[in-house]
Enzyme design. Structure first.
Site, PDB file in Angstrom:
ATOM      1  CG  ASN A 185      -3.167 -38.826  -0.621  1.00 26.45           C
ATOM      2  OD1 ASN A 185      -4.265 -38.578   0.075  1.00 26.45           O
ATOM      3  ND2 ASN A 185      -3.602 -39.477  -1.931  1.00 26.45           N
ATOM      4  CG  HIS A 205       0.492   0.595   2.018  1.00 26.18           C
ATOM      5  ND1 HIS A 205      -0.290   1.352   3.348  1.00 26.18           N
ATOM      6  CD2 HIS A 205       0.619   1.491   0.655  1.00 26.18           C
ATOM      7  CE1 HIS A 205       0.104   2.297   2.316  1.00 26.18           C
ATOM      8  NE2 HIS A 205       0.293   2.361   0.788  1.00 26.18           N
ATOM      9  CD  GLU A 263      -2.040  -0.098   5.565  1.00 25.82           C
ATOM     10  OE1 GLU A 263      -2.600  -0.342   4.726  1.00 25.82           O
ATOM     11  OE2 GLU A 263      -1.205   0.849   5.533  1.00 25.82           O
TER      12      GLU A 263
END
Lengths: 716, 121
Positions: A453, A46, A68
């Protein structure tokens, strides 16, 4: 208004919000029931929308607006959180980030947000539609909202359809076609107070006003709103609220319902029964923003006087009102300090200046002691404390919490784990630990690599894990910890660990060592191979990690920052990589040593210990000098020779500095240990930068210059 | 004395913007707050002539902050700052005692108009 000046701030803050969104979304996926997380996501989206709209970045505004809507659906429970939606929202975050980046770079690149917006609408409409039977209202509300919330730029300008006010009496307003779709419940949940149950005809009211209460009179008012007024319904609400304080609203045109539904253009009329003068009512209504004009209209059957007098009063009042607030102001408390964003190079400069100041102070101290002036000594002692405090303060301003970069990782780990078919819980600890901004920026990539990794090679697949009697979900922990003058950052996984045998086999195969050597190596040595250039144990290159850019890069980066990489692994149980980093680059703790009457500084980060040895303790292994220190064989390096100073075959007893470096610790022989000291690093300029073995220079208190040794490159 | 204003918004960017708009027009910004809790605190300290209040904020939202500020000073003048699509919240804030509202994106003229009108009341 020129908004370009806000661009940088906008970009910074937008990026922070995007980071927060990514972070919160990962949390949400883990804990879909948590309303706080959703609220936070909603709030960020918002705020982003509001900011973007203000800057006029329509693409950002539109996309965040559609997001939204979906988030609102999630919040209300109309839409359920599932992986598809999470992926879609992540996709949106990425797109928003790309748009922000293109704004930042002014690349002018136009990105296509169409598919995302379509997808969001699909989810949103689907979600609403799914619960249509039981909550038909919600859907209607949704549709209505959409019509009203269109970002401003898309809205047809009201100016074009401006109407002449109706001559007099009750004006019939046209309902613009766009608004016709927004039938149904009004955006204003309650009826405006004062309008309730007051639908009596004006004819009934008029006599009452004249006969009963002599003070009451009917006023017919035409209220006109600004032509670009948004949220007209709320304005109507405010106007009616204000009117109800002044009297009773007898009637209105269009009707109250239509006004609430914004079925009017810019102006409407009300009939008010009030004891107040028309001028007073007008003045009160004019205090509401976006009320452009309030006119009193003649009321059939008299009271024209009112209208006339008001017309005279109005302009005069407007002037006097304006100037009033300025006159009667109470004194106010002082402003609270706020934060300021500063370019990091300014702080660098500041630090250099402080360094110079410290050097000068030391000179003064020497002068004062040679002339023996007690007052000067005293003043200098005070100066010493002040400069130390100053140094600390500047250091602190450079410090940033590690969460600054940590926050990006959960999203990355999640995406990667998902694409690899692994299940991973990612835990972050010590977010608030602070580190120098420069260092933090530098280790972002190495950390990212280590986490990749961990997901790629560390964590085993759910099936393998079950077979080994481990929980299906692996866990990766990223933890920052303050350890005196260092910060250690650990990446820990509970995966398969490093298979030392496999590493040795590969090392032999690649010609790093002979089969014989391999047999004499320990598990720890296996880890060191991992950090050697061009060594990778990943059996297949996964497209993400294991493409040659490996641990050696991480190790080099960390060492160039004056830190070190520590590895631990237990086969079948997991691996831990720890980065031990200095708090700041500008000032470090160093061990000062002397060889050939010159002073050198060794960053304390690499120093493991110091010892004094005798020349008869030196042994030879394949022609190389070594010493034995607590059962460990350490190669002995003579610093003078290393630096090409000649000599360096010191006999008798001499000190050694044991430094940790790849592939094993090394003992460095020096002439003298001068002690430990905080030094301000001055980097070498570009002509000297190419010289290997030096990390910079520092000016000592005596004014002498000491070179700072860069142990890894010096020994390689 | 210039009228004093307290700016409440969770976005630094927005606060800067409002601050610039208002200071250019001769208002004195006496404080900023980035959530409702801070807003109430700053209000107590600075007693500004006017508060600009964002609605959606962490810790405590703007509506709750309006309620608390109105308890401290029933004559407080609070101007809500809202993005589009928040009609019910704006109405709630107005009922709680806020004087008026402005809509993001802000147009400086509208902000000034709303501020001046609210102060006039």
């Amino acid at each position: 208004m020129d908004i370009s000046q806000y661009k940088e701030l906008f970009i910074n803050e937008a990026q922070e919000h995007l980071e927060a969104l990514n972070q919160a979304m990962v949390d949400l996926e883990r804990d879909p029931e948590n309303p706080d997380v959703l609220t936070e996501i909603f709030r960020s989206a918002h705020t982003l929308k509001g900011m973007s709209a203000t800057m006029g970045f329509d693409q950002l505004t539109e996309l965040s607006h559609e997001m939204e809507n979906v988030l609102d659906g999630l919040r209300s429970g109309d839409i359920e959180v599932n992986t598809d939606i999470v992926d879609l929202l992540f996709g949106c975050f990425d797109m928003l980030a790309s748009i922000v980046a293109s704004i930042a770079e002014e690349s002018g690149e136009v990105l296509d947000t169409g598919p995302l917006i379509e997808a969001l609408r699909g989810v949103y409409m689907g979600g609403r539609g799914g619960v249509a039977e039981k909550a038909g209202k919600a859907k209607k509300r949704g549709a209505k909202k959409r019509a009203q919330e269109k970002p401003a730029p898309e809205k047809p300008s009201g100016g074009g359809v401006e109407e002449e006010p109706a001559p007099d009496g009750v004006a019939v307003e046209e309902v613009p076609a766009e608004k016709a779709t927004s039938e149904g419940e009004g955006p204003v949940p309650e009826e405006p107070p004062g309008a309730q149950g007051e639908e009596e005809a004006p004819e009934e009211m008029a006599p009452m006003a004249n006969e009963e209460a002599g003070e009451l009179r009917n006023l017919r008012l035409r209220v006109t709103l600004d032509k670009d007024c948004v949220l007209k319904s709320v304005r109507v609400f405010m106007i009616f609220k204000k009117l109800s304080q002044l009297g009773r609203v007898v009637d209105s045109s269009p009707s109250v319902e239509d006004l609430e539904d914004e079925k009017f253009d810019r102006s409407f009329e009300v009939l008010l029964s009030s004891a107040e003068e028309a001028g007073e009512v007008r003045r009160a209504l004019m205090t509401i923003a976006e009320v452009q004009e309030v006119q009193a209209l003649p009321l059939e059957g008299g009271l024209e006087v009112e209208a006339e007098s008001m017309a005279e009063e109005a302009p005069e009042e407007a002037v006097s009102e304006r100037s009033r607030p300025e006159v009667e102001r109470a004194p106010v408390a002082p402003v609270r300090t706020q934060s300021v964003r500063v370019n990091i190079s300014r702080l660098d400069n500041l630090m250099n200046l402080i360094g110079e100041l410290v050097i000068n102070r030391t000179r003064l101290q020497e002068i004062s002691s040679s002339y023996n002036i007690p007052e000067l000594k005293e003043a200098l002692a005070h100066t010493a404390r002040l400069t130390a405090d100053l140094q600390d303060e500047v250091m602190k301003t450079r410090m940033v919490p590690v969460e600054h970069i940590f926050n990006r990782f959960p999203r990355m780990v999640r995406d990667l784990a998902k694409s690899r078919g692994k299940e991973v819980d990612f835990v972050i600890e010590g977010r608030d630990i602070e580190l120098d901004r420069t260092i933090l920026d530098e280790i972002s990539d190495p950390l990212m690599h280590m986490l990749r990794n961990a997901v790629d090679h560390g964590i085993d697949s759910p099936e393998e894990r079950e077979a080994r009697g481990k929980p299906r979900r692996g866990s990766i922990k990223l933890a920052a910890r303050r350890d005196r003058n260092y910060v250690s950052i650990e990446v820990q996984d509970d995966g398969q660990g490093v298979d030392a045998e496999k590493v040795f086999a590969l090392a032999v195969e690649r010609g790093f060592i002979s089969p014989d050597e391999a047999r004499s190596l320990s598990e720890e040595d296996a880890l060191r191979f991992l950090a050697m250039p061009g060594f990778s144990t990943a059996e297949e290159v996964s497209g993400v990690s294991g493409r040659g850019v490996g641990l050696d890069v991480v190790k080099n980066k960390v060492e160039s920052l004056g830190g070190m990489l520590i590895m631990q692994s237990v086969k079948g149980e997991g691996t831990t990589f720890a980065l031990k980093l200095p708090l700041t680059l500008a000032i470090i703790q160093a061990l000062l040593v002397k060889v050939s009457n010159e002073i050198y500084a060794i960053p304390l980060g690499v120093v493991m210990e110091t010892a004094v040895i005798s020349s008869y303790e030196i042994k030879y292994v394949s022609g190389q000098e070594v010493i034995f220190l607590r059962d460990e064989t350490l190669p002995l390096v003579r610093l003078e020779r290393c630096l090409g100073l000649g000599g360096g075959d010191g006999q008798g007893t001499f000190p050694v500095v044991v430094v940790e470096t790849a592939p094993r610790s090394v003992a460095i022989a020096v002439d003298e240990l001068m002690g430990q000291q905080k030094i301000v690093i001055t980097s070498l300029d570009r002509f000297l930068k190419g010289i290997r073995g030096f990390g910079g220079a520092t000016i000592l208190g005596t004014g002498e210059v000491a070179l700072i040794l860069d142990i890894p490159t010096l020994l390689s | 004395m210039a009228p004093t204003v307290l700016i409440v918004d969770d976005a630094l960017f927005m606060r800067m913007m409002i601050r610039d708009i208002l200071s250019k027009d001769g208002f004195e910004v006496v404080g900023e707050a980035e959530n409702g809790v801070e807003a109430v605190e700053r209000f107590k300290e600075t007693r500004p002539d006017l508060v600009t209040m964002d609605i959606v904020m962490p810790e405590m939202d703007g509506i709750e902050a309006v309620k608390q500020i109105m308890k401290i000073d029933p004559n407080a003048k609070i101007l809500m700052c809202s993005a589009m699509g928040q009609q019910p919240l704006v109405v709630e804030a107005l009922e709680a005692g806020a004087k008026d509202f402005i809509i993001k994106p802000f147009q400086p003229s509208k902000v000034i108009e709303a501020v001046e009108k609210a102060l006039k009341e």
